[in-house]
Design an enzyme around this catalytic site. Sequence first.
Site, PDB file in Angstrom:
ATOM      1  N   HIS B 156       0.836  -1.209   0.000  1.00 22.14           N
ATOM      2  CA  HIS B 156       0.000   0.000   0.000  1.00 22.14           C
ATOM      3  C   HIS B 156       0.868   1.255   0.000  1.00 22.14           C
ATOM      4  O   HIS B 156       0.457   2.292   0.497  1.00 22.14           O
ATOM      5  CB  HIS B 156      -0.934   0.027   1.218  1.00 22.14           C
ATOM      6  CG  HIS B 156      -1.867  -1.136   1.301  1.00 22.14           C
ATOM      7  ND1 HIS B 156      -3.153  -1.101   0.815  1.00 22.14           N
ATOM      8  CD2 HIS B 156      -1.694  -2.403   1.771  1.00 22.14           C
ATOM      9  CE1 HIS B 156      -3.739  -2.279   1.034  1.00 22.14           C
ATOM     10  NE2 HIS B 156      -2.871  -3.086   1.602  1.00 22.14           N
ATOM     11  N   SER B 277      17.220  20.467 -15.029  1.00 23.51           N
ATOM     12  CA  SER B 277      16.100  21.370 -15.289  1.00 23.51           C
ATOM     13  C   SER B 277      16.604  22.605 -16.025  1.00 23.51           C
ATOM     14  O   SER B 277      17.772  22.975 -15.910  1.00 23.51           O
ATOM     15  CB  SER B 277      15.496  21.776 -13.948  1.00 23.51           C
ATOM     16  OG  SER B 277      14.847  23.014 -14.029  1.00 23.51           O
ATOM     17  N   LYS B 283      18.587  20.267  -9.782  1.00 23.33           N
ATOM     18  CA  LYS B 283      17.779  19.103 -10.104  1.00 23.33           C
ATOM     19  C   LYS B 283      18.531  17.958 -10.773  1.00 23.33           C
ATOM     20  O   LYS B 283      19.428  18.168 -11.575  1.00 23.33           O
ATOM     21  CB  LYS B 283      16.648  19.528 -11.051  1.00 23.33           C
ATOM     22  CG  LYS B 283      15.659  20.461 -10.417  1.00 23.33           C
ATOM     23  CD  LYS B 283      14.588  19.756  -9.619  1.00 23.33           C
ATOM     24  CE  LYS B 283      13.600  19.117 -10.557  1.00 23.33           C
ATOM     25  NZ  LYS B 283      12.479  18.538  -9.837  1.00 23.33           N
ATOM     26  N   GLU B 290      10.849   7.980 -15.706  1.00 20.86           N
ATOM     27  CA  GLU B 290       9.570   8.667 -15.932  1.00 20.86           C
ATOM     28  C   GLU B 290       9.008   8.319 -17.301  1.00 20.86           C
ATOM     29  O   GLU B 290       7.817   8.053 -17.462  1.00 20.86           O
ATOM     30  CB  GLU B 290       9.758  10.188 -15.872  1.00 20.86           C
ATOM     31  CG  GLU B 290      10.091  10.733 -14.506  1.00 20.86           C
ATOM     32  CD  GLU B 290      10.520  12.193 -14.595  1.00 20.86           C
ATOM     33  OE1 GLU B 290       9.653  13.056 -14.811  1.00 20.86           O
ATOM     34  OE2 GLU B 290      11.741  12.473 -14.482  1.00 20.86           O
TER      35      GLU B 290
END
Lengths: 505, 505, 505, 505
Positions: B156, B277, B283, B290
């Site tokens: 979960h 980024s 970043k 992704e």
Amino acid sequence: MALWSSRFSTPMAPATLSYSETTDIDRRMLAHELWASLAHLLMLCACGILDEGRGREIAAELLRMMDQAEHGDFKLDPALEDVHLNVESRLIERLGLDIGGRLHMGRSRNDQVVTDSRLYVRDALLAIGRLLIGLVSALLDRAEEQAGTLTLGYTHSQAAQPITFGFWLSAHASALLRDLKRLSDALETVNLCPLGSGALAGTSFPIDRRLTCALLGFDDILRHALDATSTRDYMLETASVCATCMAQLSRLAEEIVVWSSSATSGLKVSDAYTTGSSIMPQKRNPVVAELARAKSATAFGALMEILSVTKSVTMGYSSDLQQDKPPIWRALDVTSETIGAFTGLIATLEFETKNAEDACWRSFATATELANYLTSTQQRPFREAYDLVGRLVRHLESHAMTFRDANVSVAWLAANGVKMPLEEFVSSVDPRRAVERQTSTGGTSPEEVRATIVALRDQLGRNEARLTDVARRSELALAKTRNLATSFLKSELSGVELSREILAS
Amino acid sequence: MALWSSRFSTPMAPATLSYSETTDIDRRMLAHELWASLAHLLMLCACGILDEGRGREIAAELLRMMDQAEHGDFKLDPALEDVHLNVESRLIERLGLDIGGRLHMGRSRNDQVVTDSRLYVRDALLAIGRLLIGLVSALLDRAEEQAGTLTLGYTHSQAAQPITFGFWLSAHASALLRDLKRLSDALETVNLCPLGSGALAGTSFPIDRRLTCALLGFDDILRHALDATSTRDYMLETASVCATCMAQLSRLAEEIVVWSSSATSGLKVSDAYTTGSSIMPQKRNPVVAELARAKSATAFGALMEILSVTKSVTMGYSSDLQQDKPPIWRALDVTSETIGAFTGLIATLEFETKNAEDACWRSFATATELANYLTSTQQRPFREAYDLVGRLVRHLESHAMTFRDANVSVAWLAANGVKMPLEEFVSSVDPRRAVERQTSTGGTSPEEVRATIVALRDQLGRNEARLTDVARRSELALAKTRNLATSFLKSELSGVELSREILAS
Amino acid sequence: MALWSSRFSTPMAPATLSYSETTDIDRRMLAHELWASLAHLLMLCACGILDEGRGREIAAELLRMMDQAEHGDFKLDPALEDVHLNVESRLIERLGLDIGGRLHMGRSRNDQVVTDSRLYVRDALLAIGRLLIGLVSALLDRAEEQAGTLTLGYTHSQAAQPITFGFWLSAHASALLRDLKRLSDALETVNLCPLGSGALAGTSFPIDRRLTCALLGFDDILRHALDATSTRDYMLETASVCATCMAQLSRLAEEIVVWSSSATSGLKVSDAYTTGSSIMPQKRNPVVAELARAKSATAFGALMEILSVTKSVTMGYSSDLQQDKPPIWRALDVTSETIGAFTGLIATLEFETKNAEDACWRSFATATELANYLTSTQQRPFREAYDLVGRLVRHLESHAMTFRDANVSVAWLAANGVKMPLEEFVSSVDPRRAVERQTSTGGTSPEEVRATIVALRDQLGRNEARLTDVARRSELALAKTRNLATSFLKSELSGVELSREILAS
Amino acid sequence: MALWSSRFSTPMAPATLSYSETTDIDRRMLAHELWASLAHLLMLCACGILDEGRGREIAAELLRMMDQAEHGDFKLDPALEDVHLNVESRLIERLGLDIGGRLHMGRSRNDQVVTDSRLYVRDALLAIGRLLIGLVSALLDRAEEQAGTLTLGYTHSQAAQPITFGFWLSAHASALLRDLKRLSDALETVNLCPLGSGALAGTSFPIDRRLTCALLGFDDILRHALDATSTRDYMLETASVCATCMAQLSRLAEEIVVWSSSATSGLKVSDAYTTGSSIMPQKRNPVVAELARAKSATAFGALMEILSVTKSVTMGYSSDLQQDKPPIWRALDVTSETIGAFTGLIATLEFETKNAEDACWRSFATATELANYLTSTQQRPFREAYDLVGRLVRHLESHAMTFRDANVSVAWLAANGVKMPLEEFVSSVDPRRAVERQTSTGGTSPEEVRATIVALRDQLGRNEARLTDVARRSELALAKTRNLATSFLKSELSGVELSREILAS
């Protein structure tokens, strides 16, 4: 070296670049990227964030790139990942870091990419809208011409009642008008300006989002920065519009394929929209209709793909979201190509009525009319009349007869307790007269079909006006951006004057 | 002029050609089209349907085209619709109608296109199979290396029980092995020969389908001509294999994205598989993961597209069916690229264990172990033990304590009627010792993880053998076709000898 | 109060329970839950984890519940969330916490739910397999009977070549046999035992997974605990099997709908599989076929749903995964109902041949045969022959003639340089003789159709044997579990003997 | 016996009925069927098609059935196929054929079913609209309350910039407002009256469609009879609205699941919206959010199902179209349940800020702010500033330091050519002050978040008004129908007066 590489110790793996770069997909947005960059630049100068001197140099270079892009002289370099870094890198390369490196204040690729793609989708929807208007017009023109041409109507793909070709054609026009309405609704969702949202949270530079919004011809700003950079519902709504429209076209396609197949349908696709077989010399295949039927699936798949892409992605830009573009490009392309192909196909369809009447008789297509007659003229309950006619049909069919065997029919009816004058029987069951009697609003009688066509043309006009307005404002805004940039470049305008000019309507 | 145009009075509309031509899609099948044409030719000569003289000229020309295709010197002309008419037109152009016009006996584009695409899909599945073997191997190698590295396991998405990185990595290997099994099953469906089915009903030429089947390295002929030319279940099965595999990879991707986000997870993606980024200098974005997560949707959409394309299409080839190829190409591409990118990403993942132990304590991840202890050592019913431990957790949490506060815990237990020696308590709840106790078959204890890896490697070996066999036979068949064609061309073989040679295994 | 509530301070919101409880869905798995619980219990006793005394009481109660469930006397209470907590709560209620509270050692709902649903899906796939065997048999029986019944074959939904009804029917049998093969492949994926995996990481109780595996009739254990509890590829593979099979059936459905619509097709659906209209007394609507066509979409949607459900869910059980069951139930139901309905429909289809010959002549369906004749007998290149026949067709059509106008045809051919004896022309273009000449393997000639049917029956037999074996082992395992439990209960067996008996084959 | 059975010789197979009957699905439309029947009846009487005497008896019976339906006393009989034949059969049973058999004049099940389902979908969309307004309100209320609560914002699921919880909550409100807009757009498509279209082509009875349209509270008639009975775009648009809204909710769900998992996020789901584990006593699982994430797939699958159902179905009602209802019911249910569950979950979410500041420092979340400072205050090109800050981050990280190590940072900057006063450095990189500086329109600064909330509340008000208007008109129309029927029944109104009253607004 990537513009963002200062923090990294290991170079990017080649697989990372090839797997993630999007120049092939972004190519379509180059014009929009340049427009948005120019608008952003004018805003930076108008707000005093960038000095006018450097601003003029960047403006000149961006206008030059716009020309190059229009002439196909601006190729994107995959090593620079995407359209945004391609443009910025070229600026820096041409003007040096001290000038070119200053455009990226107060913006981020995250708000740039949604700005560019909203501009692109706006254009694409407007183009589809124009094509759809053309198809609906063609359907209505042919419908008017064929308002009185008898054919056999079907339900459950089985002979049902006599109708006219004009009735059938106008049905598709009526349905597609709702697709046009949905397209206009989607344009309202698309036509909002996300530029100025920064990476996710806005910016501390004193930008004025109203200026870029006005220069890009958007209806309004999309205010919330996190929403503006993260959501893709405008893509989903656009994909839904394409899928729903293609679903309707697939039905028209099926009818054309199936009716082309039959010797008695009276419908013939022009040779221009068919092809032959490699081994069967007698064939005329309705490939355009077959393909349109199949290509609806491309729009369905694209919609499913974008839904799955966006599912469960946290807010704040993620690379997942770049995967909205391949499917939406596909959906937009297939929809516009299909509408375009159909328009010519409809304009050249050939209609014959000679076998239709026979088919109507053979299939007892006016049985309902006989039941209606027994109900309205003889005051029988509809269910009793229905039952009686059903048994008559069974009787005639088992003797290989039709309603054309009027004497037999009238005799059978009499034997079953129904007195009906022969001429009234014939009038009831004659397909042409039956069609003429369907005069309820929206019915298939030729006069009512013509009235419906008038109403649909009126609806079309209103839809067209709605689209034209968006298109006109978009074109004016682009012209204004270029004009103001040119004036600014020639020092005819200061930053402050720019701001005033931009907001002047 | 199209090869099939003799019966038509109106020329094709430009929209019909642009809407229906498939050269851009067919390009990938050029090599397969030539191989299949050469096999068909040898069969025609072996069966005496085509005379040896003309046969030799066609063979020579086809071999020449194969060379051109391999060197990229064979461009398809969109005006010629598809790969089949491109090849046949070129033959006729080079050899004249009297020779080039004789290859198309006993075949049709309808059986050709399924032959070509089965050959292409066979190659693509074999390539994906090889990549998948590589990814499973990488996962098992890293799993073995990290069999003892502690981390926190989740259900979960909430802290559940301590596990090891090796356990996690080998779970994905175990799952992907079933994708490999499905891929092999799909290969069995794909690897059947439809050539010789004609347009839909076979042919009256005395062809021998066993010969083309053997030359193309198929497992068997797909006997029924209407089935062979009309069904696309091999495309659906292939698309299902891709979608199911990508669904699994999207889960691995999600874990990498989420765990990269956390300071405590102990997982770090190598710089080589991240990007930066455009405005946030700090970043490191795990873009490969992704994108893999998002690109699963491409395979899902492709599957949905092919299902919708084939839905309700009558048997007997329809143009609808040509729309199976764009989505299947897309599904195959995205699957192979994703597996490829993941293999490098997995091989370079970095693992740290330093925060894992803290995270386990903080989240009471060994509560189940304590309940098990109370059950097995103290003979309490599991439900009672569970209830007791639940209350202890609530007590500790409300005082900002953990099981590390062993004295407090033992005192609370005593006050609630449970005597438990301190050392046994500590042994129960220590994450490292808890992991070591999960020795049930397939459990997370390091020794059991190693045993599971051995079992999975064994399974991998068997799957690999199955794939290698198909690949080897395909390669041998291509070589045989070229060799026999060359021998035939040089008149070293007669038609009759050809037949014998082809069937010789 | 939920069994797990000891740690919670606020009670569950009613919306949480109603949104998350699954008793309505789980109902179907009650029998499997009880079987699996009994198997787990016997294993606990056989391994000495649970004492024999308490074990016997639980065994007795579980056997009683099995009887109740079989008689419909075991209703699930939604307040108890799911089938697992319903069974366990009832045990505790009946036997008290000290006995009933001891069954849940060494297992978790996470491994229980996949055990139950694998058992259920195994049953459902076996049932579908049996129905599919029935449908394929019906198709082959009718095909054999109609092997010589002439009809018109189509490609692109346009008249193509004469075929026989037997050829058409056997094509679907041939295709559906691959669905049967995929179903058997899926059974291999499904038929693995996850029980004993615990929540995600195995257990520290000394369980023996071989015992539960044997008692539940699984082929093998699914070893890796995290894989076993987290992945749902067996659901995806099952849903793919259903969707692919339904896609094929939708094509058969379309043919039946379209052909029922035509006066000339020769195909008629029995009244028993049609319905009437509420207002058109003449109608006979082929609703079963229409609905089958539409209901394929239910299976497509279910597959898409499960793919989307599982996308990007981290490993380790998440509640997302409980959403695999509603769509898979739907897919299994719609597939079995559709196959069932089709079997009767096929068995009662009526075939007429009287109009078929006319239709063949009218549509020049033997044009290919004429081109083949010119190629094989007159040594013309196929492309030249094709061209010639195409022009002949155009000539005849424009004069409203067909190949039946043999003299005109032969004269036209002569005028175009082709001498052809009248009788050979007639033989070439006669539909019945053309069909008889399609003797290539898998072709439409009656004798070849009969040979193909023999081959397909052989294939069917092999598929049937594969399924029957799984079914038989499943039934034996259930009987063995009940028998051993009964013997154990009567103290005829000790725990140690149990273990030996379970593994004895 | 079916009402339509007079023409049939063989009775329906049981499989045909069970496969095609829809009473279980139609149950939800019973109230709408009765309303529409009553409206149709009043129209028949108003137009003089049915005599007033019989009309009054039918009106009385229909009003009685409405009462029974409201009290759950009207069970549908599956043997009567659907809701339409259930109602008509009961009328005939109660009133005899001579009265009850007269209602079905001028209508058909084909226009009835779309009338009923449009009425049902209108109700369902209005209910979802109301729930959505509630959820948006809850989000905005919590957003206002948490406008200043610091947390860490993410892009690519990696730490990006500091934001506030109020900013995050209002982002979802902003997005969902567009779902509400789409829902209102869909209502416009749904709220058109198809009644009076007959089977496909209108009717020869002199009906007045304006009357039934007015009595049923529709916006307008859907004029074209073939379009009205055949198209299902209103179902597709409704399903798209549900799917798009659920896609957004799945993103909110993912954030809640992921953030619940982290010790540092500051977000906690109330116990009331979590459940426990069956074996892990420490667990609190955010099941509502997990399920919402998964259940989005139900809406996706339903949309895909309806698209596939309608694909390639010819115009004129086909039974395929009855399969639009199971998936749309599912989509509407899952959307309303999910919005409902989320509203409570959002209202009870707990927010903590204590770890957020640490997380911001640790992740260098203010790096962009430092680059902006160097750009705006020190006039450096943004790209240079970006590069510098990237290198500073790398330096600090490699020494396990953060921006909190201000002296080290300032020294490093000085060594790299940048003079920056310590206090300005601290002001730049402090997360709280950084948030306050994001004052661009739609940015994350607390004051701007509050301004955005005001704007969103204004938008919500306008959307609510649009929905309320539709709801009010629907309710009035139902009341009017019952009142007029009652007056008519009591002979207070003649047929002519009825007509005037109906059209009076």
